[in-house]
Design an enzyme around this catalytic site. Structure first.
Site, PDB file in Angstrom:
ATOM      1  N   TYR A 123      -7.645   5.737  21.590  1.00 24.41           N
ATOM      2  CA  TYR A 123      -9.030   5.114  20.232  1.00 24.41           C
ATOM      3  C   TYR A 123      -8.975   3.733  20.504  1.00 24.41           C
ATOM      4  O   TYR A 123     -10.282   3.064  19.667  1.00 24.41           O
ATOM      5  CB  TYR A 123      -8.772   5.379  19.127  1.00 24.41           C
ATOM      6  CG  TYR A 123      -9.427   7.050  18.708  1.00 24.41           C
ATOM      7  CD1 TYR A 123     -10.605   7.971  18.504  1.00 24.41           C
ATOM      8  CD2 TYR A 123      -8.415   8.587  19.691  1.00 24.41           C
ATOM      9  CE1 TYR A 123     -11.094   8.924  18.990  1.00 24.41           C
ATOM     10  CE2 TYR A 123      -8.298   9.382  19.561  1.00 24.41           C
ATOM     11  CZ  TYR A 123      -9.829   9.945  19.844  1.00 24.41           C
ATOM     12  OH  TYR A 123      -9.869  11.578  19.582  1.00 24.41           O
ATOM     13  N   GLN A 171       0.609  -0.863   0.062  1.00 20.09           N
ATOM     14  CA  GLN A 171      -0.111   0.066   0.060  1.00 20.09           C
ATOM     15  C   GLN A 171       0.800   0.985   0.225  1.00 20.09           C
ATOM     16  O   GLN A 171       0.460   2.398   0.068  1.00 20.09           O
ATOM     17  CB  GLN A 171      -1.151   0.069   1.303  1.00 20.09           C
ATOM     18  CG  GLN A 171      -1.511  -1.196   1.110  1.00 20.09           C
ATOM     19  CD  GLN A 171      -2.351  -1.269   3.196  1.00 20.09           C
ATOM     20  OE1 GLN A 171      -2.683  -0.336   3.515  1.00 20.09           O
ATOM     21  NE2 GLN A 171      -3.992  -2.266   2.291  1.00 20.09           N
ATOM     22  N   GLU A 229     -14.425   3.010  11.003  1.00 20.94           N
ATOM     23  CA  GLU A 229     -14.684   4.103  12.152  1.00 20.94           C
ATOM     24  C   GLU A 229     -15.417   5.437  11.843  1.00 20.94           C
ATOM     25  O   GLU A 229     -14.157   5.502  11.041  1.00 20.94           O
ATOM     26  CB  GLU A 229     -13.835   4.087  13.083  1.00 20.94           C
ATOM     27  CG  GLU A 229     -13.816   2.366  13.964  1.00 20.94           C
ATOM     28  CD  GLU A 229     -13.272   2.904  15.435  1.00 20.94           C
ATOM     29  OE1 GLU A 229     -12.807   1.243  15.770  1.00 20.94           O
ATOM     30  OE2 GLU A 229     -12.177   4.435  15.399  1.00 20.94           O
ATOM     31  N   HIS A 263      -0.705   0.262   5.604  1.00 22.82           N
ATOM     32  CA  HIS A 263      -1.262   0.909   6.581  1.00 22.82           C
ATOM     33  C   HIS A 263       0.128   2.036   7.114  1.00 22.82           C
ATOM     34  O   HIS A 263       0.651   1.939   7.710  1.00 22.82           O
ATOM     35  CB  HIS A 263      -0.833  -0.019   7.767  1.00 22.82           C
ATOM     36  CG  HIS A 263      -2.457  -1.058   7.752  1.00 22.82           C
ATOM     37  ND1 HIS A 263      -2.553  -1.096   9.012  1.00 22.82           N
ATOM     38  CD2 HIS A 263      -3.260  -1.730   6.828  1.00 22.82           C
ATOM     39  CE1 HIS A 263      -4.166  -2.170   8.841  1.00 22.82           C
ATOM     40  NE2 HIS A 263      -4.328  -2.381   6.926  1.00 22.82           N
ATOM     41  N   TYR A 301      -8.853 -10.685   9.057  1.00 23.46           N
ATOM     42  CA  TYR A 301      -9.399 -11.464   7.159  1.00 23.46           C
ATOM     43  C   TYR A 301     -10.095 -12.691   8.107  1.00 23.46           C
ATOM     44  O   TYR A 301     -10.899 -12.956   7.184  1.00 23.46           O
ATOM     45  CB  TYR A 301      -8.327 -10.991   6.860  1.00 23.46           C
ATOM     46  CG  TYR A 301      -8.411  -9.078   6.295  1.00 23.46           C
ATOM     47  CD1 TYR A 301      -9.301  -8.252   6.476  1.00 23.46           C
ATOM     48  CD2 TYR A 301      -7.577  -8.488   7.021  1.00 23.46           C
ATOM     49  CE1 TYR A 301      -9.040  -7.057   5.938  1.00 23.46           C
ATOM     50  CE2 TYR A 301      -7.268  -7.422   7.338  1.00 23.46           C
ATOM     51  CZ  TYR A 301      -8.197  -6.589   6.119  1.00 23.46           C
ATOM     52  OH  TYR A 301      -7.883  -5.237   5.945  1.00 23.46           O
TER      53      TYR A 301
END
Length: 382
Positions: free
Chosen positions: A265, A94, A255, A159, A276
């Site tokens: 959080y 990513q 979220e 991420h 997954y």
């Protein structure tokens, strides 16, 4: 990497990168929604995985491409050649060249900021870079690293977070999201680690003395909030000064959060999702001393960029929060009142995986599509 973890990582990359299905053209004619009627047009095309965008004062649009290119789109939709001088980026998984934001004094300084994945000794990390756009807008100059979200991680290229927002007080502070880097999700809870956080910096990368953990020997002073998985949307709400963030959950539990000073959080100690492969991450959905999300999406929508609408072209949308959704692709419109979501509408379902939504200088909405042949779509009043 253990076989099970490798399978899960491969699935995560697939979910984030999307498939290579045929491109869907925008709907012809007028699209009628609950609050406004509009038309969708292809403003620009020929981009590879566009990720972030920023409008120049003259209305032209700078757009990042995840493989590492920066392009300038004219007001007529014409896409430039790649700008020279962009920083080297790590493009695996990513990673890549992700967000872009103009400094609030850009008309004078021509300064801008880039967030991207970078390879360093020990692995890869999220990097914040500052540069200056050349006078002819063909190159970046005076490129320098402002911050590396250390420590680097050898395994995995997922991420990175990488969304930016300037504070509404004239842009005195820059807020930057970082992802937990996926392999060791517990990094999000560590205060000596910049992964899985929202950071608050001066424009020079310094730690503001009133940051919640500034001056502590056991914590990084850049941290504003922690316990995040992979926040890819960040925007200040006009009129309130509240900072909102959209965050990817695992399988379930996306979220929407209001980001508060020093708050935790919860990830991965608290989550509404599972791994997954269906295995449990945590049984807890809420915990005293940890912030609950304002909204949770299960099934997931994979929320990426967000923007509050404050333009004049769509008066009935003013104050609404728009979310670019990747999986169950749509443009999600949320009505907000007193820090709560009071309504949700999903626009353009299935049209394209949407990575970012921008409000243009004329009040139109611009959508960046996460496609190999990426587009910038424009929503105009009907």
């Amino acid at each position: 990497m253990p076989r099970r973890l490798a399978r899960i990582a491969a699935l995560a990359v697939l979910l984030a990168a999307g498939g290579t299905c045929a491109q869907v053209p925008p709907p012809a004619g007028v699209v009628r929604s609950e609050a406004a009627d509009f038309r969708v047009e292809v403003f620009a095309a020929g981009l590879e995985r566009p990720w972030g965008g920023a409008f120049l004062p003259d209305g032209r649009l700078l757009v990042t491409e995840r493989p590492g290119r920066l392009r300038l789109i004219g007001t007529n939709g014409r896409v430039s050649a790649p700008l020279a001088g962009t920083p080297a980026v790590e493009t695996g998984g990513q990673g890549g060249l992700l967000d872009i934001a103009l400094a609030p004094d850009f008309p004078d300084s021509r300064a801008l900021f880039l967030c991207h994945a970078a390879r360093v000794e020990g692995g890869a990390l999220t990097r914040l870079t500052r540069a200056r756009l050349s006078e002819d807008a063909t190159a970046l100059e005076a490129v320098r690293t402002v911050l590396d979200a250390t420590p680097a991680q050898a395994r995995g290229r997922n991420h990175f977070g990488c969304r930016m927002a300037f504070s509404p007080d004239g842009g005195r502070y820059l807020f930057l999201s970082t992802g937990d880097r996926y392999v060791e999700m517990g990094r999000a809870q560590r205060l000596d680690d910049l992964a899985g956080k929202v950071l608050r910096l001066t424009r020079n990368g310094r730690v503001p003395p009133d940051n919640p953990f500034a001056g502590r020997g056991d914590a990084r002073g850049e941290i504003w909030s922690y316990g995040h998985r992979n926040p890819q949307g960040l925007a200040f709400q006009p009129g309130t000064g509240l900072l909102w963030a959209s965050e990817f959950g695992p399988r379930g539990g996306d979220e929407l959060n209001i980001i508060r000073r020093g708050a935790n959080y919860g990830w991965p100690l608290v989550t509404h999702g599972v791994n997954y492969d269906g295995s449990v991450i945590s049984e807890r959905r809420s915990e005293p001393g940890m912030e609950d999300p304002v909204r949770v999406w299960t099934p997931v929508i994979s929320p990426s960029g967000i923007a509050f609408y404050d333009g004049a072209a769509f008066p009935s949308w003013r104050g609404n929060l728009f979310v670019a959704a990747l999986n169950r692709p749509a443009l999600v419109r949320l009505t907000i009142q007193d820090g709560r979501v009071t309504g949700e509408e999903r626009l353009l379902p299935g049209l394209a995986r949407l990575r970012q939504v921008l409000v243009g200088p004329e009040g139109f909405l611009y959508l960046l599509t996460d496609e190999p042949a990426g587009r910038v779509l424009r929503l105009r009043p009907a």
